[in-house]
Motif scaffolding. Structure first.
Motif, PDB file in Angstrom:
ATOM      1  N   ASP A 587       0.823  -1.209   0.000  1.00 40.99           N
ATOM      2  CA  ASP A 587       0.000   0.000   0.000  1.00 40.99           C
ATOM      3  C   ASP A 587       0.856   1.258   0.000  1.00 40.99           C
ATOM      4  N   TYR A 588       2.081   1.159   0.515  1.00 42.81           N
ATOM      5  CA  TYR A 588       3.016   2.279   0.437  1.00 42.81           C
ATOM      6  C   TYR A 588       3.297   2.624  -1.028  1.00 42.81           C
ATOM      7  N   VAL A 589       3.574   1.588  -1.821  1.00 39.53           N
ATOM      8  CA  VAL A 589       3.835   1.802  -3.249  1.00 39.53           C
ATOM      9  C   VAL A 589       2.579   2.295  -3.953  1.00 39.53           C
ATOM     10  N   PHE A 590       1.425   1.708  -3.605  1.00 36.91           N
ATOM     11  CA  PHE A 590       0.162   2.133  -4.222  1.00 36.91           C
ATOM     12  C   PHE A 590      -0.111   3.607  -3.936  1.00 36.91           C
ATOM     13  N   PHE A 591       0.084   4.007  -2.694  1.00 38.24           N
ATOM     14  CA  PHE A 591      -0.191   5.399  -2.327  1.00 38.24           C
ATOM     15  C   PHE A 591       0.786   6.345  -3.019  1.00 38.24           C
ATOM     16  N   ALA A 592       2.049   5.954  -3.107  1.00 36.47           N
ATOM     17  CA  ALA A 592       3.026   6.799  -3.791  1.00 36.47           C
ATOM     18  C   ALA A 592       2.656   6.979  -5.260  1.00 36.47           C
ATOM     19  N   ALA A 593       2.202   5.895  -5.893  1.00 39.71           N
ATOM     20  CA  ALA A 593       1.764   6.005  -7.291  1.00 39.71           C
ATOM     21  C   ALA A 593       0.518   6.872  -7.394  1.00 39.71           C
ATOM     22  N   MET A 595      -0.267   9.353  -5.479  1.00 42.26           N
ATOM     23  CA  MET A 595       0.158  10.744  -5.299  1.00 42.26           C
ATOM     24  C   MET A 595       1.066  11.213  -6.434  1.00 42.26           C
ATOM     25  N   GLN A 596       1.244  10.334  -7.415  1.00 43.98           N
ATOM     26  CA  GLN A 596       2.133  10.602  -8.542  1.00 43.98           C
ATOM     27  C   GLN A 596       3.551  10.895  -8.060  1.00 43.98           C
ATOM     28  N   ASP A 597       3.902  10.287  -6.933  1.00 45.12           N
ATOM     29  CA  ASP A 597       5.253  10.389  -6.388  1.00 45.12           C
ATOM     30  C   ASP A 597       6.064   9.229  -6.967  1.00 45.12           C
ATOM     31  N   TYR A 598       6.232   9.272  -8.292  1.00 46.86           N
ATOM     32  CA  TYR A 598       6.837   8.140  -8.991  1.00 46.86           C
ATOM     33  C   TYR A 598       8.316   7.975  -8.658  1.00 46.86           C
ATOM     34  N   GLU A 599       8.957   9.033  -8.289  1.00 48.03           N
ATOM     35  CA  GLU A 599      10.370   8.913  -7.925  1.00 48.03           C
ATOM     36  C   GLU A 599      10.521   7.996  -6.715  1.00 48.03           C
ATOM     37  N   ASP A 612      11.862  -4.418 -13.603  1.00 47.13           N
ATOM     38  CA  ASP A 612      10.699  -4.373 -14.496  1.00 47.13           C
ATOM     39  C   ASP A 612       9.592  -3.505 -13.899  1.00 47.13           C
ATOM     40  N   ASN A 613       9.361  -3.654 -12.606  1.00 42.92           N
ATOM     41  CA  ASN A 613       8.350  -2.827 -11.941  1.00 42.92           C
ATOM     42  C   ASN A 613       8.762  -1.361 -11.940  1.00 42.92           C
ATOM     43  N   ALA A 614      10.037  -1.128 -11.756  1.00 45.69           N
ATOM     44  CA  ALA A 614      10.515   0.254 -11.787  1.00 45.69           C
ATOM     45  C   ALA A 614      10.285   0.877 -13.156  1.00 45.69           C
ATOM     46  N   LEU A 615      10.580   0.116 -14.209  1.00 44.12           N
ATOM     47  CA  LEU A 615      10.366   0.638 -15.563  1.00 44.12           C
ATOM     48  C   LEU A 615       8.879   0.863 -15.835  1.00 44.12           C
ATOM     49  N   GLU A 616       8.030  -0.046 -15.346  1.00 40.48           N
ATOM     50  CA  GLU A 616       6.586   0.121 -15.518  1.00 40.48           C
ATOM     51  C   GLU A 616       6.100   1.400 -14.842  1.00 40.48           C
ATOM     52  N   ALA A 617       6.575   1.660 -13.630  1.00 43.90           N
ATOM     53  CA  ALA A 617       6.213   2.896 -12.938  1.00 43.90           C
ATOM     54  C   ALA A 617       6.748   4.109 -13.679  1.00 43.90           C
ATOM     55  N   LEU A 618       7.946   3.974 -14.257  1.00 43.15           N
ATOM     56  CA  LEU A 618       8.541   5.085 -14.999  1.00 43.15           C
ATOM     57  C   LEU A 618       7.705   5.437 -16.222  1.00 43.15           C
ATOM     58  N   THR A 619       7.211   4.413 -16.906  1.00 39.04           N
ATOM     59  CA  THR A 619       6.424   4.668 -18.121  1.00 39.04           C
ATOM     60  C   THR A 619       5.034   5.236 -17.833  1.00 39.04           C
ATOM     61  N   LYS A 620       4.533   5.053 -16.616  1.00 42.67           N
ATOM     62  CA  LYS A 620       3.195   5.554 -16.272  1.00 42.67           C
ATOM     63  C   LYS A 620       3.187   7.042 -15.938  1.00 42.67           C
ATOM     64  N   GLN A 621       4.338   7.590 -15.622  1.00 42.17           N
ATOM     65  CA  GLN A 621       4.392   9.002 -15.244  1.00 42.17           C
ATOM     66  C   GLN A 621       4.801   9.850 -16.448  1.00 42.17           C
ATOM     67  N   HIS A 622       4.729  11.183 -16.279  1.00 42.64           N
ATOM     68  CA  HIS A 622       4.961  12.086 -17.398  1.00 42.64           C
ATOM     69  C   HIS A 622       6.093  13.071 -17.123  1.00 42.64           C
ATOM     70  N   ASN A 623       6.895  12.786 -16.117  1.00 43.82           N
ATOM     71  CA  ASN A 623       8.033  13.652 -15.813  1.00 43.82           C
ATOM     72  C   ASN A 623       9.266  13.125 -16.544  1.00 43.82           C
ATOM     73  N   ASP A 624       9.718  13.858 -17.551  1.00 47.47           N
ATOM     74  CA  ASP A 624      10.851  13.411 -18.362  1.00 47.47           C
ATOM     75  C   ASP A 624      12.141  13.346 -17.563  1.00 47.47           C
ATOM     76  N   LEU A 625      12.248  14.155 -16.527  1.00 45.79           N
ATOM     77  CA  LEU A 625      13.497  14.189 -15.772  1.00 45.79           C
ATOM     78  C   LEU A 625      13.787  12.851 -15.099  1.00 45.79           C
ATOM     79  N   LEU A 626      12.712  12.118 -14.741  1.00 43.65           N
ATOM     80  CA  LEU A 626      12.925  10.821 -14.103  1.00 43.65           C
ATOM     81  C   LEU A 626      13.535   9.818 -15.071  1.00 43.65           C
TER      82      LEU A 626
END
Length: 1006
Positions: A587-593, A595-599, A612-626
């Motif tokens: 739920d920590y990971v769910f809540f961070a996602a 809150m769009q706290d993808y970092e 793989d999970n890290a890359l999946e989370a990376l592709t779901k967000q829209h911050n190019d800097l990450l």
């Protein structure tokens, strides 16, 4: 006559001079039994308020009926007064009879259009809405009409046509009969019978021969099961001791009469359903309550001897196959005893009577029953059977005769011998909620106080307490949340009862009721709910309960609520701390996602080596800097998937910022990692058309190191122009030179791009002579001097002679070079032992070519000499030519004397003034020449207007400048005649009239 509109009677008793006058109507305080608590305040308006109608008839009133705001009144003078209360000043008088006969009863239909009068002599009269006199119903002769059951469904439809439709008649002998009456034509002296038919349907004397007179008769339609159209009817009939029920179906479109026969037919073989209330000698009356604009009653009250039989009318939903004669339409019935009339303080010697002996009539409202005595009216609440109102009438109005209700308008009327009263009903439901509340009928209580927030809060509070006592904690929490009960009190209740789920429900509902501005309360509730959920999840996980999944789902749905987003963002640090303290990683990971706290999410996955999970989370967000931050690590472990993610982002990513990630994956590790880097760089170059030199240089370096076979192709695709290529040519050359033999062809191409053709040919000769020849034949070399191109061919020839020692092929180069090479150029390359036989033919061919060139030069010299002689002859002839100008010669342009100003004379004899020549030649000049000529004209004009210089040197200079300008103008304008020169011939295809002047010329011709 005064208006009949409602007027309040002057306050009875106030300012009255008659000491014997009755006191004003008094209202009883609400009774307060154990199950009822009065909420009345001292200044509350009474539910029932009596108003006297400001109308005095000519005689004593004997009968009165009212429906649909149509009032019919019978006076002692046997006169019928008809009054439309919407037009009170328009009163119609009809003489009922001129004999000694008297009116026994009157019956007015629900529309107020048709009136039946039953006479003492048992004659029945009919008066329609517009009839000037009553008509006798001959078929009714011999029948005493005691009650009439109007067909409410037909009444409104047929009232405008002057017909009653099918009507049921109840007689004194227990007969139920059906009739239909039409108004007829009043203009005819001998009018036909208005009563079309009178048929007996049923006779109650068969079952009750003692008191079989039908005192009440009501007909009500209702729809069939699953239908809307009312095709069924229930009929209620009362005698003094019994209430009968008849239920059946009819066909309203049938032409057979009587149409109600189908309702009564099933009862001919057996007795109908009835209720028996024997005893008492009082009157019997049937009263129904209709909701406004409804033709179906909802309640009934039957005034019988022992009391009032009260109940609800509800037709059970039954299928068509069910026998209707077996069902009952009366439910929740009970007997309400008559209230005591009370002591008459004004007449101590009045005889004592039983309640039912003094009761004249009753009527129903939604929650009250009004009972009329001979001197007063009492209102009894039908819910608790308590008297809530009593109104005593003054004796000056004579005897009280009747109580009526206009079901269409919902008004209540009482009439006496000398007055008519109307009761206004004000907020009848004011305390009904309290009664339902005391009976724990919470839904009904809430329905009747929904417009009063304070009372509604009491209902919900009582309901919440009731559910809490019944240990229905979830329901209790829902209702507590809708009340104003202190928050602390409710939460402590559930905490002490250890009902965490109910507490969560209560907090949820309270949270939903908060406004967006109440941020502090919202933060507290959200935090508390999160803590409760986490406690529950931890407990369920330890127990291995199957409820864990559903509870976690509810918790995540709670966190994902859109209306809580801002609150969660403001308090996310606290939520993170709660999740960490409970060790709830998922739920920590769910809540961070959420809150769009993808970092934070990506960092968590990388720390746990879930790339793989890290890359999946990376592709779901829209911050190019990450992407730039985490790509170096991801390229180390999942380069292929990372590159796929980069490619999916397209132009959103800057490839230059990804170079560190690419370098990181190419420095060490398996060979497939650099290939993934090459794949992404090729996508940038080929698909995204990226032209950054750093990208191209890096791709070229990877090609050189890992895929050298692609270097030459890449160089060729980039083109030959050093200005258009995207890579650094010098850097590329250095890489390729260090690459050895496998990159020689690439070096050749790079040298070619750089314009270093000699170096290119030198390296190409190490690969292939034909490739070197193709470089020497490049089109761009044709634009350079022949010496450079010849030097390239010399290199190729030298290589062939000295390295390949192919004398024959070297001779072929003499032709392939396009005459750039000659035999004498390549002779020094041949070794000393070579005999002349190897290039004998080439020498002969070279000598023949030299002889041919010498001959051509000699012919050209002869032609030039002849042309020079001809030119000298023409010059000599021209010197002797002259033109004669006479004084009468005119300008060929303006037609004026030629000698009047400066002029030009052409050999063709055309003559023009200088300015005329300018006008003639200008249209044929190019725009650039025209501008230059105008500039010279202005300069010439400026010189002509200069003051005469006294200094001879200045004058001489001005003259020289003028001659120079004139010479330039003559070269531009006077080189040939504008009429017959070459310029005029070129313009022969132009129209005689310029297009811009065509319209103007056409106007002159019209």
């Amino acid at each position: 006559m005064a208006s009949i509109f409602d007027q309040y009677e002057a306050s009875l008793g106030r300012g009255a001079s008659n000491q014997f006058e009755q006191p004003p109507a008094r209202t009883y305080p609400e009774p307060k039994p154990s199950n009822y608590s009065s909420m009345r305040v001292a200044d509350e308006t009474p539910i029932f308020t009596r108003t006297k109608i400001n109308f005095r008839p000519a005689g004593t009133i004997t009968h009165l009926s009212i429906n649909n705001n149509k009032l019919c009144m019978i006076t002692e003078a046997k006169t019928l007064l008809r009054i439309d209360l919407e037009k009170p000043n328009d009163i119609t008088e009809v003489v009922v009879t001129r004999t000694d006969d008297k009116v026994y009863k009157i019956f007015l239909d629900p529309s107020g259009s048709h009136l039946l009068l039953e006479m003492v002599s048992q004659d029945t009269l009919f008066v329609s809405r517009n009839s000037p006199k009553p008509k006798t119903l001959t078929k009714f002769k011999g029948h005493r009409v005691e009650s009439v059951g109007w067909n409410r469904r037909e009444s409104d439809d047929l009232s405008n046509k002057g017909a009653t439709g099918p009507v049921l008649i109840g007689t004194s002998r227990g007969q139920i009969m059906e009739c239909c009456v039409e108004a007829g034509d009043d203009t005819k002296f001998f009018g036909g019978s208005v009563d079309q038919y009178l048929k007996e349907l049923f006779n109650l004397s068969k079952y009750d021969s003692k008191d079989c007179a039908i005192t009440g008769l009501e007909v009500s339609p209702f729809p069939a099961f699953g239908s809307v159209k009312p095709t069924r009817h229930h009929i209620l009939a009362t005698t003094k001791t019994r209430l009968y029920q008849f239920v059946g179906r009819i066909n309203p479109n049938s032409q057979e009469i009587p149409i109600f026969q189908n309702v009564f037919s099933p009862y001919l073989s057996g007795p109908p359903r009835f209720n028996d209330l024997p005893g008492g000698n009082g009157a019997s009356q049937l009263a129904l309550y209709f909701k406004l604009k409804s033709i179906a009653p909802s309640q009934l009250a039957w005034m019988a001897g022992p009391g009032v039989y009260f109940g609800d009318i509800s037709v059970p939903a039954v299928e068509d196959s069910t026998a209707l004669n077996e069902i009952s339409v009366v439910s929740n019935s009970r007997l309400i005893p008559y209230p005591e009339k009370g002591y008459d303080s004004d007449n101590a010697y009045a005889p004592t009577t039983t309640p039912q002996e003094d009761i004249l009539a009753i009527c129903l409202t939604e929650f009250h029953m009004l009972i009329l005595y001979d001197d007063r009216v009492k209102a009894v609440c039908t819910l608790n059977e308590q008297v809530v109102f009593e109104d005593v009438f003054p004796t000056r109005y004579g005897s009280i005769l009747g109580l009526l209700k206009d079901e269409c308008k919902g008004t209540v009327w009482v009439f006496a011998e000398k007055a008519v009263f109307k009761y206004k009903i004000f907020n009848e439901t004011r305390n009904i909620w309290q009664m339902f509340l005391n009976e724990n009928k919470f839904d009904m209580a809430a329905e009747y106080c929904k417009d009063n927030p304070a009372n509604l809060d009491k209902v919900f509070s009582r309901q919440a307490e009731y559910f809490f006592e019944q240990k229905k904690f979830i329901d209790s929490a829902l209702y507590f949340a809708m009340t104003r009960t202190p928050f602390e009190e409710v939460t402590l209740k559930f905490v002490r009862a250890k009902q965490d789920e109910a507490l969560r429900m209560f907090l949820h509902k309270k949270l939903e009721s908060l406004k967006p501005a109440e941020k502090t309360q919202m933060s507290m509730l959200v935090t508390w709910l999160a803590e409760l959920y986490l406690n529950e999840l931890g407990k369920l996980k330890e127990e291995g309960s199957p409820r864990f999944a559903s509870t976690e789902k509810r918790f995540r749905m709670f966190l994902a609520q859109q209306n809580l987003k801002n609150c969660l963002v403001d308090n996310k640090k606290t939520i993170y701390e709660l999740l960490v303290s409970h060790g709830n990683v998922e739920d920590y990971v769910f809540f961070a996602a959420l809150m769009q706290d993808y970092e934070r999410v990506i960092t968590h996955h990388i720390q746990n080596e879930l790339y793989d999970n890290a890359l999946e989370a990376l592709t779901k967000q829209h911050n190019d800097l990450l992407y730039y931050k985490f790509s170096p690590i991801l390229m180390q472990y999942i380069p292929a998937k990372t590159v796929d993610a980069w490619i999916a982002m397209g132009r959103k990513l800057d490839p230059k910022k990804l170079i560190p990630s690419l370098i990181n994956c190419t420095q060490a590790g398996p060979t497939f990692k650099p290939l993934e880097a090459i794949r992404y760089l090729e996508h940038c170059v080929e698909t995204l058309l990226n032209s950054e030199p750093s990208i191209h240089n890096f791709l070229l370096s990877l090609y050189v190191k890992h895929q050298p076979e692609k270097v030459a192709r890449y160089i060729l695709e980039q083109g030959d122009s050093v200005e258009n290529i995207c890579y650094d040519a010098k850097y590329a050359l250095r890489l390729c030179l260090d690459g050895g033999e496998k990159l020689r062809r690439a070096c050749v191409e790079i040298y070619t791009v750089m314009g270093l053709y000699e170096e290119a040919v030198s390296i190409a000769l190490k690969i292939d002579v034909d490739h070197a020849k193709s470089i020497a034949n490049r089109p761009e070399l044709a634009q350079q001097d022949e010496e450079s191109k010849k030097k390239l061919w010399m290199l190729i020839a030298k290589h062939v002679v000295e390295v390949e020692k192919d004398i024959k092929r070297a001779m072929q180069f003499l032709q392939e070079s396009g005459d750039l090479l000659k035999i004498e150029d390549i002779l020094p390359f041949f070794p000393d032992f070579v005999t002349i036989d190897h290039f004998k033919d080439a020498l002969c061919e070279s000598l023949d070519k030299y002889n041919q060139d010498i001959k051509e030069l000699k012919d050209e010299m002869n032609d030039s000499t002849e042309s020079a002689h001809a030119l000298r002859a023409d010059i000599q002839e021209t010197r002797n030519n002259h033109l004669v100008i006479s004084g009468w010669d005119k300008c060929d342009s303006c037609g004026k004397a030629l000698l009047s100003r400066g002029f030009y004379r052409f050999p063709c004899s055309h003559s023009f003034h200088s300015d005329c020549l300018w006008q003639e030649v200008t249209p044929y000049c190019e725009a650039e020449d025209r501008e230059k000529a105008e500039e010279l004209q202005q300069k010439l004009s400026a010189i002509n207007h200069q003051a005469t210089d006294k200094d001879e040197t200045a004058a001489k200079e001005r003259k020289i400048a003028r001659q120079s300008v004139m010479r330039k103008l003559e070269d531009m304008l006077a080189t040939e005649c504008p009429f017959c020169g070459e310029v005029a011939i070129k313009m022969v295809d132009l129209p005689l009239i310029p297009p811009e002047e065509y319209d103007e010329h056409m106007k002159t011709w019209s």
